[in-house]
Design an enzyme around this catalytic site. Structure first.
Site, short mmCIF file in Angstrom:
data_model
loop_
_atom_site.label_atom_id
_atom_site.label_comp_id
_atom_site.label_asym_id
_atom_site.label_seq_id
_atom_site.Cartn_x
_atom_site.Cartn_y
_atom_site.Cartn_z
CG ASP A 136 -2.26 -0.65 0.96
OD1 ASP A 136 -2.45 -1.14 -0.15
OD2 ASP A 136 -3.09 -0.68 1.88
CG ASP A 195 2.10 -6.72 10.74
OD1 ASP A 195 1.27 -7.10 9.90
OD2 ASP A 195 1.78 -6.20 11.84
CG ASP A 197 7.89 -5.17 12.31
OD1 ASP A 197 6.78 -5.36 11.78
OD2 ASP A 197 8.03 -5.00 13.53
CG ASP A 289 -5.14 -7.31 15.33
OD1 ASP A 289 -6.01 -6.60 15.88
OD2 ASP A 289 -3.93 -7.07 15.44
#
Length: 533
Positions: A136, A195, A197, A289
């Site tokens: 994105d 994610d 990281d 989530d």
């Protein structure tokens, strides 16, 4: 000169006005103190003591459960069926389930290579896995870098898809939802989410997928986070202590007792059938989530937490990034509680005890009471009793219960026990923002839907061999000053001085230390400073 006083140095009219204002303020204070301030403060003390007892019971209960789990060695492998997946001579690789790996990212210049590399390095039959990079990014340069990285891995034979959108509607939830619409996803049985990281070990799928394959009632397998930069600064050490308790105690207790806990948004594997039955991803709160986890749980799906399966990740190391993250993590659950409390209560597919656990323990005590009582009681009410000595707080409420709660919170990170005092002071500072965010979520006002991606630094602060040392960061006073922290710090400092001069409670040691912690945060001397050109 001997006769010269401070009064004589000031104009007589100014001195009279000052004395008049002081007398008026003192008169107003004594007029409202007895009929208003004292009764109100006593009510607040009772409410805060009640919330403290709720937190105390919750912590002791979870501590007892963890001890029993350790004593009887109740691991998920014993509760559920688990065995290594084996090759089938006749079926070949088709005997293995098809797995989708989703890697959502947004302008992740510092970590995109690490996350994509870790996802592509997962050990699984190459024709039974699809890597989906959901980019994105709004920076064209970063988008080009991510696309080139995906093409590089594709040239090595990795089944990787680079997906972009025309807009950022729904933020991460919108990206994940859009990613599930692609035709190739229909052939997948499970979806793992990491994610930008997060760096899973190569054997991640081999250890997690069997729980889903052999136990059709399980909808989610969640791994624990392991922090690669916990020693970067004192602030990351404090975060490690808080998050270790969350994973070591809260997640494990929920998994072992009610087969429910909040999905952490990453480092987990979903059964796609469970995800779809729950209604898929929704962007109605900033904790998409947790929203999905609650809805899936109400459909009867069970969750498993694997404490010994760890995925490397990065803690926010700048104060600005951490504040934004904590706002989202506090506002979102409170707002979700507002939206789902009655839906949970009316659910017919879960037991009454599980409903009570989710509504009372998971949401009310941990996501609302814990934030409010930490700030209101320890940073507002206790200091206020110094100014109003007619209101007393019992020692068990001011000292004993907080001490026990603190010790139970700290057991998750034994290596940091010597930092316990710093952790208490820092948590109280952060409780200011968590409390504010909690009320924003409950009342659904202001920044309730604000989503700011947590800044990751990756290797940005590491000086490469031969490279010039980074210049000292430019300091902008406006960026460094935080007025809320400074205001609370001034209030605590005043109460501490008053306690030294007139008080009887001897709270001034704590008040001075807490005031200093607020001042340090207020002037921005917390966390890592990012060098700028």
């Amino acid at each position: 000169m001997e006769g010269l006083t401070s009064a004589s140095l000031l104009p007589e009219s100014f001195q009279e006005k000052t004395d008049g204002i002081t007398e008026q303020l003192g008169f107003i204070w004594y007029q409202i103190k007895a009929p208003l301030i004292i009764p109100l403060l006593r009510i607040l003390v009772v409410l805060c003591l009640g919330m403290s007892i709720m937190m105390f019971i919750e912590r002791v209960y979870m501590g007892i459960v963890i001890v029993l789990l350790r004593v009887f060695r109740r691991k998920p492998e014993k509760k559920y069926k688990w065995e290594p997946l084996k090759d089938d001579v006749e079926l070949g690789n088709s005997s293995y389930p098809m797995v989708l790996i989703q890697v959502p990212m947004y302008n992740e210049k510092e970590v995109y290579q690490l996350s994509i590399g870790a996802a592509c390095g997962l050990s699984w039959p190459s024709d039974r896995i699809i890597i989906q990079v959901l980019d994105d990014s709004t920076d064209p340069l970063i988008k080009d870098l991510v696309e080139i990285e995906c093409k590089r891995w594709a040239s090595k034979g990795i089944n990787i898809k680079y997906e972009i959108r025309d807009n950022r509607n729904g933020y991460k939830a919108g990206a994940l939802k859009e990613g599930m619409k692609h035709s190739y996803v229909k052939q997948c049985d499970y979806v793992a989410i990491f994610d930008a990281d997060f760096q899973p070990e190569p054997n991640f799928l081999w250890r997690s997928i069997p729980f889903l394959v052999y136990n059709p009632q399980i909808g989610l397998v969640q791994a624990r986070w392991k922090f690669v930069n916990s020693d970067e600064c004192l602030m990351t050490r404090m975060q490690e202590m808080s998050l270790d308790y969350h994973f070591t105690v809260e997640q494990e207790v929920g998994s072992a007792t009610y087969s429910f806990f909040g999905f952490n948004g990453t480092a987990g594997v979903w059964r796609i059938a469970a995800l779809n039955e729950a209604g898929g991803w929704k962007d109605r709160t900033t904790v998409e989530d947790m929203d999905l986890a609650v809805r899936a749980s109400l459909k009867g799906w069970k969750f498993v937490f694997l404490s010994d399966l760890k995925v490397k990740s990065e803690l926010p190391s700048t104060f600005k990034a951490y504040r934004y993250q904590q706002h989202r993590w506090s506002c979102g659950p409170a707002n979700l509680f507002r939206k789902m409390a009655m839906e949970i209560f009316r659910s017919k597919r879960v037991t009454l005890w599980k409903k009570l656990y989710v509504i009372y323990s998971f949401f009310f005590v941990r996501k609302i009471v814990a934030h409010i009582v930490t700030f209101v009681f320890y940073c507002v009410i206790i200091p206020a009793t110094v100014l109003v000595p007619e209101v007393e707080i019992p020692k068990w409420g001011a000292v004993y219960i907080p001490s026990i709660i603190t010790m139970l919170n700290a057991v998750g990170t034994p290596r940091s026990l010597h930092l316990l005092v710093f952790w208490i002071l820092f948590e109280n500072v952060m409780s200011l923002h968590r409390t504010k965010a909690t009320f924003i979520g409950l009342l659904e006002i202001g920044r309730v839907n604000e989503w700011v991606v947590t800044e990751k630094l990756g290797d940005a602060l590491k000086t490469k061999p031969g490279a010039k040392a980074p210049k000292k960061p430019r300091v902008r006073i406006g960026d460094r000053l935080h007025l809320l922290e400074l205001g609370v710090g001034a209030y605590l400092f005043f109460c501490a001085c008053y306690d030294v001069a007139f008080g009887k409670n001897h709270y001034f040691i704590y008040l001075y230390l807490q005031a200093i912690a607020f001042f340090i945060s207020g002037f921005g001397y917390v966390g890592t400073f990012v060098p700028t050109a």
